[in-house]
Enzyme design. Structure first.
Site, PDB file in Angstrom:
ATOM      1  N   CYS A 195       0.819  -1.223   0.000  1.00 57.03           N
ATOM      2  CA  CYS A 195       0.000   0.000   0.000  1.00 57.03           C
ATOM      3  C   CYS A 195       0.851   1.271   0.000  1.00 57.03           C
ATOM      4  O   CYS A 195       0.342   2.356  -0.271  1.00 57.03           O
ATOM      5  CB  CYS A 195      -0.959  -0.003   1.183  1.00 57.03           C
ATOM      6  N   HIS A 248      -3.302   7.054   3.323  1.00 57.26           N
ATOM      7  CA  HIS A 248      -3.718   5.783   2.720  1.00 57.26           C
ATOM      8  C   HIS A 248      -5.093   5.417   3.280  1.00 57.26           C
ATOM      9  O   HIS A 248      -5.331   5.513   4.485  1.00 57.26           O
ATOM     10  CB  HIS A 248      -2.685   4.707   3.064  1.00 57.26           C
ATOM     11  N   ASN A 298     -10.086  -0.212   0.396  1.00 58.26           N
ATOM     12  CA  ASN A 298      -8.625  -0.101   0.328  1.00 58.26           C
ATOM     13  C   ASN A 298      -8.146  -0.612  -1.032  1.00 58.26           C
ATOM     14  O   ASN A 298      -8.190  -1.820  -1.285  1.00 58.26           O
ATOM     15  CB  ASN A 298      -8.025  -0.922   1.478  1.00 58.26           C
TER      16      ASN A 298
HETATM   17  N1  COA Z   1     -18.302  -8.972   9.734  1.00 60.15           N
HETATM   18  C1  COA Z   1     -18.709  -9.274  10.973  1.00 60.15           C
HETATM   19  N2  COA Z   1     -17.862  -9.605  11.959  1.00 60.15           N
HETATM   20  C2  COA Z   1     -16.561  -9.595  11.671  1.00 60.15           C
HETATM   21  C3  COA Z   1     -16.059  -9.289  10.399  1.00 60.15           C
HETATM   22  C4  COA Z   1     -16.998  -8.969   9.410  1.00 60.15           C
HETATM   23  N3  COA Z   1     -16.630  -8.660   8.165  1.00 60.15           N
HETATM   24  N4  COA Z   1     -14.721  -9.362  10.415  1.00 60.15           N
HETATM   25  C5  COA Z   1     -14.374  -9.699  11.660  1.00 60.15           C
HETATM   26  N5  COA Z   1     -15.458  -9.859  12.413  1.00 60.15           N
HETATM   27  C6  COA Z   1     -15.556 -10.237  13.817  1.00 60.15           C
HETATM   28  C7  COA Z   1     -14.331 -10.971  14.306  1.00 60.15           C
HETATM   29  O1  COA Z   1     -14.432 -12.347  13.965  1.00 60.15           O
HETATM   30  C8  COA Z   1     -14.400 -10.736  15.781  1.00 60.15           C
HETATM   31  O2  COA Z   1     -15.270 -11.657  16.345  1.00 60.15           O
HETATM   32  P1  COA Z   1     -14.933 -12.342  17.770  1.00 60.15           P
HETATM   33  O3  COA Z   1     -14.835 -11.199  18.740  1.00 60.15           O
HETATM   34  O4  COA Z   1     -16.107 -13.227  17.971  1.00 60.15           O
HETATM   35  O5  COA Z   1     -13.644 -13.046  17.552  1.00 60.15           O
HETATM   36  C9  COA Z   1     -15.029  -9.355  15.890  1.00 60.15           C
HETATM   37  O6  COA Z   1     -15.621  -9.079  14.609  1.00 60.15           O
HETATM   38  C10 COA Z   1     -14.060  -8.237  16.233  1.00 60.15           C
HETATM   39  O7  COA Z   1     -12.893  -8.441  15.494  1.00 60.15           O
HETATM   40  P2  COA Z   1     -11.678  -7.446  15.565  1.00 60.15           P
HETATM   41  O8  COA Z   1     -10.556  -8.001  14.771  1.00 60.15           O
HETATM   42  O9  COA Z   1     -11.409  -7.028  16.977  1.00 60.15           O
HETATM   43  O10 COA Z   1     -12.331  -6.206  14.850  1.00 60.15           O
HETATM   44  P3  COA Z   1     -11.659  -4.805  14.635  1.00 60.15           P
HETATM   45  O11 COA Z   1     -12.443  -3.783  15.290  1.00 60.15           O
HETATM   46  O12 COA Z   1     -10.175  -4.840  14.871  1.00 60.15           O
HETATM   47  O13 COA Z   1     -11.864  -4.620  13.063  1.00 60.15           O
HETATM   48  C11 COA Z   1     -10.583  -4.788  11.060  1.00 60.15           C
HETATM   49  C12 COA Z   1     -11.287  -5.542  12.171  1.00 60.15           C
HETATM   50  C13 COA Z   1      -9.958  -5.790  10.118  1.00 60.15           C
HETATM   51  C14 COA Z   1     -11.618  -3.956  10.313  1.00 60.15           C
HETATM   52  C15 COA Z   1      -9.525  -3.850  11.688  1.00 60.15           C
HETATM   53  O14 COA Z   1      -8.701  -4.583  12.569  1.00 60.15           O
HETATM   54  C16 COA Z   1      -8.656  -3.204  10.659  1.00 60.15           C
HETATM   55  O15 COA Z   1      -9.091  -2.376   9.909  1.00 60.15           O
HETATM   56  N6  COA Z   1      -7.360  -3.536  10.663  1.00 60.15           N
HETATM   57  C17 COA Z   1      -6.427  -2.966   9.743  1.00 60.15           C
HETATM   58  C18 COA Z   1      -6.696  -3.474   8.372  1.00 60.15           C
HETATM   59  C19 COA Z   1      -5.936  -2.751   7.337  1.00 60.15           C
HETATM   60  O16 COA Z   1      -6.077  -1.577   7.220  1.00 60.15           O
HETATM   61  N7  COA Z   1      -5.144  -3.454   6.550  1.00 60.15           N
HETATM   62  C20 COA Z   1      -4.448  -2.937   5.468  1.00 60.15           C
HETATM   63  C21 COA Z   1      -3.334  -2.070   5.920  1.00 60.15           C
HETATM   64  S1  COA Z   1      -2.544  -1.396   4.525  1.00 60.15           S
END
Ligand code: COA
Length: 330
Positions: free
Chosen positions: A115, A256, A286
């Site tokens: 990215c 980003h 993204n």
């Molecule tokens: N729909 C519903 N539930 C979902 C889900 C979805 N699409 N994706 C994950 N969950 C669930 C998880 O399984 C978890 O369940 P659990 O508590 O029973 O295990 C719960 O939601 C919370 O997960 P968590 O990982 O704590 O959520 P979060 O608030 O961290 O959000 C992301 C997840 C991926 C959106 C977030 O971590 C994120 O944006 N990370 C960075 C990603 C990124 O930008 N990557 C590229 C960088 S260049």
């Protein structure tokens, strides 16, 4: 002393026609529009047609940038395509762009910094222009990242989309250089946090890769989230310090576009008002190396960039990689 300065003379962007909404995703995995909106800020994303390649997306964006710059493709002497979704393992995607645009005079290569690819490519092209090696460069961030997405994995498939953004960079007088300061960095101890494990020289393509589904990307979302905020804040602060510009002087932060919560946390920690933080991730998700040049083109065409504005681009991606460039818009 710099022999030449660098300026932007054109921007362009392209996103595929097919819109994949959160409601569409509800039918594919166990998720909800409400969860995706609240946790990511994304409402929809664009998905390339099966026959569309990253170089096709790149060319659509490049053509618009060339038209704005009133430049013919055969005036280009450099094409860099930042991508993690190349048309083929080799030759490089920029050569496919060259052929399609008939940019016969250009040296062409691709650059992979996930990215952060566009920020890295922007810096490399700028260096070649400042040294007098090249005079007119096309720099593109282009991604058919949908090829890496596991559409059965709700943790990742809601986040990404396809698209491309391009800029034309040209030599100018050193005192008119638009890039005031920049910073780049990487942390190769964290390669496994966001990666595609299969299909490279470590695990070459074959039936095992398909069976294990290791040709799809995997991510430790929570960990990446924290690291992204810290790396972007540190990089942006370092670049502002180098240029002796305060965050209050910025017209725009162009981060980003990964997650609205990441973007807002970065803006808040830098002391930049929400209205000065550019966001379009609700429309595209993204798009990896394409997010920042797509933003720049939207802002440019929407007349949200005025001559003299301070604009800080900051990126973060797999690798880990990060970087930032402070521009004074021409
Ligand atoms: N729909 C519903 N539930 C979902 C889900 C979805 N699409 N994706 C994950 N969950 C669930 C998880 O399984 C978890 O369940 P659990 O508590 O029973 O295990 C719960 O939601 C919370 O997960 P968590 O990982 O704590 O959520 P979060 O608030 O961290 O959000 C992301 C997840 C991926 C959106 C977030 O971590 C994120 O944006 N990370 C960075 C990603 C990124 O930008 N990557 C590229 C960088 S260049």
């Amino acid at each position: 002393m710099r022999r030449f300065g660098v300026t932007v003379t054109g921007t362009g962007s392209y996103t595929p026609e097919r819109v994949l909404t959160n409601h569409d995703l509800e039918k594919m995995v166990d998720t909800s529009d409400e969860w995706i909106r609240a946790r990511t800020g994304i409402l929809e994303r664009r998905i390339a047609a099966p026959e569309q390649t990253s170089s096709d997306l790149a060319c659509r964006a490049a053509e618009k940038a060339l038209t704005m710059a009133e430049t013919k493709a055969d005036d280009l002497d450099l094409i860099i395509v930042a991508t993690l979704s190349p048309d083929r393992p080799f030759p490089n995607t920029a050569c496919f762009v060259q052929r399609k645009l008939q940019a016969d005079q250009a040296a062409c290569f691709s650059l992979e910094a996930a990215c952060s690819g566009f920020i890295y490519a922007f810096q490399v092209a700028g260096g070649l222009i400042r040294d007098g090696v090249c005079r007119k460069a096309l720099v593109v961030g282009a991604e058919k990242i949908s090829m890496h997405v596991d559409w059965t994995d709700r943790n990742t498939c809601v986040l990404f989309g396809d698209g491309a953004g391009a800029v034309i960079l040209e030599a100018t007088e050193p005192e008119n250089d638009i890039a005031l300061a920049a910073e780049m960095g990487s942390d190769g101890t964290l390669t496994d946090l966001l990666t595609v494990r299969g299909g490279g020289s470590e695990n070459p393509p074959g039936p095992e890769i398909l069976k294990q589904r290791s040709h799809y990307l995997t991510m430790e979302g929570r960990e990446v989230f924290k690291l992204a905020v810290n790396a972007m804040v540190n990089s942006a602060s370092s670049t502002l310090n180098k240029a002796n510009i305060s965050s209050e002087q910025l017209k725009w932060l162009v981060p980003h576009q990964a997650n609205i919560r990441i973007v807002q946390a970065v803006g808040k920690r830098l002391g930049i008002a929400n209205g000065n933080v550019y966001m379009n991730l609700h429309k595209y998700g993204n798009t990896s190396a394409a997010t920042i040049p797509i933003c720049l083109d939207e802002m440019n065409r929407g007349e949200q960039l005025q001559s003299g504005d301070y604009v800080l681009m900051v990126s973060f991606g797999a690798g880990l990689t990060w970087g930032s460039v402070l521009l004074q818009w021409p």
